[in-house]
Design a protein around this motif. Structure first.
Motif, short mmCIF file in Angstrom:
data_model
loop_
_atom_site.label_atom_id
_atom_site.label_comp_id
_atom_site.label_asym_id
_atom_site.label_seq_id
_atom_site.Cartn_x
_atom_site.Cartn_y
_atom_site.Cartn_z
N GLU A 278 34.24 54.76 40.17
CA GLU A 278 33.77 55.68 39.14
C GLU A 278 34.93 56.04 38.22
O GLU A 278 35.86 56.74 38.60
N GLY A 279 34.87 55.54 37.02
CA GLY A 279 35.93 55.83 36.06
C GLY A 279 36.47 54.55 35.47
O GLY A 279 36.35 54.30 34.27
N VAL A 280 37.09 53.70 36.29
CA VAL A 280 37.69 52.47 35.77
C VAL A 280 36.66 51.34 35.72
O VAL A 280 36.45 50.72 34.68
N GLN A 341 36.17 52.77 31.89
CA GLN A 341 37.36 52.59 31.07
C GLN A 341 37.52 51.13 30.64
O GLN A 341 37.96 50.85 29.52
N LEU A 342 37.14 50.21 31.49
CA LEU A 342 37.18 48.79 31.11
C LEU A 342 36.20 48.49 29.98
O LEU A 342 36.50 47.72 29.07
N SER A 399 39.73 55.00 54.97
CA SER A 399 38.70 54.21 54.30
C SER A 399 38.97 54.12 52.81
O SER A 399 38.70 53.10 52.16
N GLY A 400 39.54 55.19 52.22
CA GLY A 400 39.86 55.19 50.80
C GLY A 400 40.92 54.16 50.45
O GLY A 400 40.86 53.53 49.39
N LEU A 401 41.89 53.98 51.34
CA LEU A 401 42.94 52.98 51.08
C LEU A 401 42.36 51.57 51.02
O LEU A 401 42.78 50.75 50.21
N ASP A 402 41.39 51.30 51.88
CA ASP A 402 40.73 49.98 51.85
C ASP A 402 39.98 49.79 50.53
O ASP A 402 39.98 48.70 49.95
N VAL A 403 39.35 50.87 50.05
CA VAL A 403 38.62 50.80 48.77
C VAL A 403 39.58 50.53 47.63
O VAL A 403 39.30 49.72 46.74
N VAL A 404 40.72 51.21 47.63
CA VAL A 404 41.71 51.02 46.56
C VAL A 404 42.15 49.57 46.49
O VAL A 404 42.18 48.95 45.41
N LYS A 410 39.29 43.79 42.05
CA LYS A 410 38.15 43.71 41.13
C LYS A 410 38.57 44.05 39.70
O LYS A 410 38.09 43.43 38.74
N ILE A 411 39.45 45.03 39.56
CA ILE A 411 39.93 45.39 38.22
C ILE A 411 40.67 44.21 37.59
O ILE A 411 40.48 43.89 36.42
N SER A 412 41.49 43.53 38.39
CA SER A 412 42.21 42.36 37.89
C SER A 412 41.22 41.27 37.46
O SER A 412 41.37 40.67 36.38
N ALA A 413 40.21 41.05 38.28
CA ALA A 413 39.22 40.03 37.95
C ALA A 413 38.45 40.39 36.68
O ALA A 413 38.16 39.52 35.85
#
Length: 587
Positions: A278-280, A341-342, A399-404, A410-413
């Motif tokens: 949510e956001g990027v 943002q993308l 769990s948040g670290l795994d999401v990051v 995904k952001i790179s892709a």
């Protein structure tokens, strides 16, 4: 030094500069309005003057804490929220900056960035310089014919401060100095002087650490200095709490001030509260939704402005964020009005059916909200001990670290898929998070502990109220937060950057000794944030007569870097950017 060595040095000087040598004038030039997010050169200069004055006032305000002078009085009488006055620490400015961000369309101005880089035009200022006072005087009484790429662009124009538009890229400049009836003097004597007009497009994605949360352009203003909500804090972008006093805003200003032969185009979309998803990657509510902005601008404190109707407020809120105003209550979820943002970056840089103009660099601050930053801070400030903190938020952090890690891939892709990846992946800069939990005694770095209220390092995050209620961040909890949250998050960012070929900007150690509890702190405590920007209302409920009331409050600026924190983060980013752009040694 021996005689023959002195003689050789002296002889070489004589040979290099004979007595009858006359220094020829040379062409000097610079780009006008190099910090392009500001509307023009005058506004750019106003920003720099404002920043300089603001830093001076802020430094003086920090000195009002008696603990800087080893005063042992309790925190209740030395807390900055009580010792600082409005006159000691005023807002950076009392009026907004004119920028190329348009809050009505919720986008940058259409002419801000040309999607075809070859079509970009910059105004340059041309002039002449000479070594001798006589030559400078002569030039001052002369006129000049200016040539660019073998085309005469001006006849009998000024020899100093001549303005002309040029496209980005390489150009050749020459000038004929005309002195009365004398034959014109060509500079340079043969050929032309080559110049390179450059622009560097820097995009910014991320969360509150990237947006500049806690550092509005103007502070809240109220009648009689009581900070009634007559006018809330002002930002570059209110819904995202985006500020030009963020590290990225300071980066653009610093580079533009230092390098005269390049302009710097900042396209920041960082938004307070954003996550990797949510956001990027996906749409977002924003730090403040339309109804929260509605409540912000409603005059409270028992002094309702009955001349302003709810319909007028709807129109104003639309102008603020470019989206329909939502007069719903807290029971009705607000829509995600802000595009990812993308998506916003793609809309700015891509035209249908044509290649996108990729940024020269992308700076990303992201991850801390994915692991529950707000929940962790809430637990810490209410005094939870490490075991209790771990039980409450430990699983969420893991769990948040795994999401990051997953979402950074995904952001790179997505950057690649949308044609927004810079020429090299290394031009994506991933910023780690600074440590806000330490202070320094001599050369020792220690963890904040509110119970040491009479010495440096005992500042209570909640201010006087926290000390009175006997709650605050403890040493053991601060240490737990560093080892359990901050370090694992930054390790995840480093690992992801290495996998993706991105560049890491290290800031974790930058703020050591300058945490929220330190006398010379680089992070804001709760009362300080409240004084600057107040509390975000959680809801606005309209009344049938067109008036309304707000409810609740969120201290969004607390635990975020202040202007000094952002300056030091900016310095780390600037080092990387100058290397990537090969600016070291450039004029």
């Amino acid at each position: 030094m021996k005689f023959h060595q002195l003689f050789l040095i002296f002889a070489s000087v004589l040979l290099a500069a004979p007595a009858n040598a006359v220094e020829q004038p040379s062409i000097v030039w610079s780009i006008v309005n190099r910090n392009r997010i500001l509307s023009d050169e005058a506004e750019e200069q106003r920003y720099l003057v404002t920043l300089k004055n603001y830093l001076g006032r802020a430094a003086k305000a920090a000195a009002c804490d008696p603990r800087r002078f080893k005063d042992s009085r309790p925190i209740r009488t030395t807390d900055l929220s009580t010792c600082r006055t409005k006159s000691q620490y005023p807002a950076p400015t009392n009026r907004q900056f004119r920028t190329r961000w348009n809050p009505v369309t919720y986008a940058y101005d259409s002419g801000y960035i040309a999607r075809d880089r070859s079509a970009e035009v910059r105004e340059v200022r041309l002039g002449l310089t000479a070594g001798s006072a006589r030559e400078r005087t002569t030039i001052g009484h002369s006129v000049c014919d200016w040539w660019i790429d073998a085309n005469k662009v001006a006849t009998r124009a000024s020899c100093q401060g001549f303005l002309t538009p040029v496209t980005l890229g390489e150009h050749q400049i020459a000038v004929d100095i005309v002195r009365g009836d004398q034959q014109a003097q060509r500079i340079p004597q043969t050929g032309a002087q080559e110049i390179s007009v450059n622009d560097y497009l820097i995009a910014v994605l991320g969360d509150s650490f990237g947006s500049g949360e806690g550092n509005p352009h103007t502070f809240i203003v109220g009648e009689g200095g009581n900070y009634l909500r007559n006018r809330p804090a002002m930002w570059l972008d209110p819904p995202c709490h985006r500020s030009l006093f963020s590290s990225s805003g300071l980066l653009s200003a610093y580079l533009a001030d230092k390098f005269q032969h390049a302009s710097f185009t900042l396209a920041t979309f960082a938004c307070s509260g954003a996550e990797t998803s949510e956001g990027v990657l996906d749409p977002y509510y924003g730090r403040e939704t339309a109804k929260q902005l509605q409540a912000e601008w409603w005059n409270t404190g028992g002094n309702m402005d009955t001349s302003t109707t709810a319909e007028q407020f709807k129109g104003f809120t639309r102008a603020m964020i470019g989206q329909p105003a939502h007069f719903n209550t807290a029971q009705t979820p607000a829509p995600r009005d802000i595009s990812s943002q993308l998506q916003q970056l793609q809309a700015l840089l891509c035209a249908p059916g044509k290649p996108c103009r990729a940024p020269d660099a992308i700076v990303i601050y992201i991850g801390v909200n994915d692991i529950g930053f707000t929940n962790v801070v809430t637990k810490l400030v209410t005094g939870c001990k490490p075991k209790a903190c771990e039980e409450a938020v430990g699983q969420g952090i893991k769990s948040g670290l795994d999401v990051v890690e997953s979402n950074l891939s995904k952001i790179s892709a997505e950057l690649k898929r949308r044609g927004l990846m810079p020429a090299s992946p290394s031009n994506v800069l991933l910023v780690t998070y600074p440590n806000p939990l330490t202070y320094q005694v001599k050369k020792r770095i220690l963890y904040c502990d509110w119970r040491k209220a009479s010495i440096a390092g005992g500042e209570n995050f909640l201010g006087v109220a926290g000390t009175f209620l006997a709650i605050g961040i403890r040493k053991a909890s601060a240490e737990w937060a560093e080892h359990r949250l901050l370090s694992p998050l930054n390790d995840t960012l480093r690992r992801s950057a290495a996998d993706l070929g991105w560049t890491v900007v290290e800031t974790q150690q930058t703020a050591l000794g300058h945490g929220f509890c330190a006398p010379g702190r680089w992070f804001q405590i709760y009362p300080e944030s409240q004084e600057k920007q107040g509390l975000i209302p959680t809801d606005f409920v309209p009344n049938p007569d067109g008036s309304g009331r707000k409810s609740g409050g969120i201290p969004s600026g607390a635990m975020h870097p202040n202007i000094f924190g952002h300056l030091n983060v900016e310095a780390k980013i600037s080092e990387k950017v100058q290397t990537l752009f090969n600016l070291n040694g450039a004029p």
